[in-house]
Scaffold this motif. Structure first.
Motif, PDB file in Angstrom:
ATOM      1  N   GLU A  45      75.670  83.361  39.278  1.00 48.09           N
ATOM      2  CA  GLU A  45      74.885  83.935  40.374  1.00 48.09           C
ATOM      3  C   GLU A  45      75.752  84.861  41.236  1.00 48.09           C
ATOM      4  O   GLU A  45      75.334  85.963  41.596  1.00 48.09           O
ATOM      5  N   LYS A  46      76.967  84.421  41.525  1.00 55.65           N
ATOM      6  CA  LYS A  46      77.884  85.248  42.312  1.00 55.65           C
ATOM      7  C   LYS A  46      78.272  86.515  41.553  1.00 55.65           C
ATOM      8  O   LYS A  46      78.351  87.600  42.123  1.00 55.65           O
ATOM      9  N   LEU A  47      78.514  86.357  40.243  1.00 55.06           N
ATOM     10  CA  LEU A  47      78.879  87.519  39.434  1.00 55.06           C
ATOM     11  C   LEU A  47      77.733  88.526  39.359  1.00 55.06           C
ATOM     12  O   LEU A  47      77.957  89.735  39.452  1.00 55.06           O
ATOM     13  N   ARG A  48      76.524  88.036  39.203  1.00 55.51           N
ATOM     14  CA  ARG A  48      75.363  88.941  39.145  1.00 55.51           C
ATOM     15  C   ARG A  48      75.194  89.689  40.474  1.00 55.51           C
ATOM     16  O   ARG A  48      74.827  90.863  40.483  1.00 55.51           O
ATOM     17  N   ALA A  49      75.483  89.015  41.587  1.00 53.00           N
ATOM     18  CA  ALA A  49      75.391  89.682  42.895  1.00 53.00           C
ATOM     19  C   ALA A  49      76.438  90.786  42.999  1.00 53.00           C
ATOM     20  O   ALA A  49      76.134  91.893  43.475  1.00 53.00           O
ATOM     21  N   ARG A  50      77.645  90.517  42.548  1.00 55.56           N
ATOM     22  CA  ARG A  50      78.695  91.544  42.571  1.00 55.56           C
ATOM     23  C   ARG A  50      78.345  92.689  41.626  1.00 55.56           C
ATOM     24  O   ARG A  50      78.607  93.852  41.922  1.00 55.56           O
ATOM     25  N   GLN A  51      77.771  92.329  40.488  1.00 57.20           N
ATOM     26  CA  GLN A  51      77.358  93.337  39.515  1.00 57.20           C
ATOM     27  C   GLN A  51      76.298  94.252  40.137  1.00 57.20           C
ATOM     28  O   GLN A  51      76.373  95.473  40.009  1.00 57.20           O
ATOM     29  N   ALA A  52      75.336  93.672  40.818  1.00 56.59           N
ATOM     30  CA  ALA A  52      74.280  94.451  41.469  1.00 56.59           C
ATOM     31  C   ALA A  52      74.859  95.348  42.555  1.00 56.59           C
ATOM     32  O   ALA A  52      74.444  96.511  42.699  1.00 56.59           O
ATOM     33  N   GLU A  53      75.824  94.820  43.301  1.00 56.89           N
ATOM     34  CA  GLU A  53      76.466  95.621  44.340  1.00 56.89           C
ATOM     35  C   GLU A  53      77.183  96.823  43.732  1.00 56.89           C
ATOM     36  O   GLU A  53      77.071  97.948  44.237  1.00 56.89           O
TER      37      GLU A  53
END
Length: 95
Positions: A45-53
């Motif tokens: 979940e954290k990685l996907r948020a960074r990816q989206a950013e």
């Protein structure tokens, strides 16, 4: 192809590479036991948020005009480096 387009393609290729790495971690999560799966899911979940950013920063590049895109490079590079570090850390933790 101008410098901006070349830069965008380079960063998009990197993001695609890290997206694939995150997908691999997600596949491992499916195979993990219940306790490990909770940790995997949190990290993913954290990685996907960074990816989206990072993708959002890259999308800002598309809307920039003239030489203004060069001002966005530092933010894109920062988001990219944070994503890269987070993915590598998660991969090492779960391997």
């Amino acid at each position: 192809m101008d410098e901006k387009d070349a830069y965008r393609q380079k960063i998009q290729a990197r993001l695609d590479q890290w997206r694939a790495e995150i997908d691999k971690l997600q596949a491992k999560a499916v195979e993990a036991g219940a306790d490990a799966r909770v940790e995997y899911d949190k990290q993913i979940e954290k990685l996907r948020a960074r990816q989206a950013e990072a993708q959002d920063r890259l999308d800002e590049l598309d809307s920039s005009r003239g030489e203004a895109w060069k001002d966005l490079k530092s933010g894109i590079e920062k988001a990219w480096n944070e994503l890269e570090s987070a993915v590598k850390s998660a991969a090492n933790r779960f391997s």
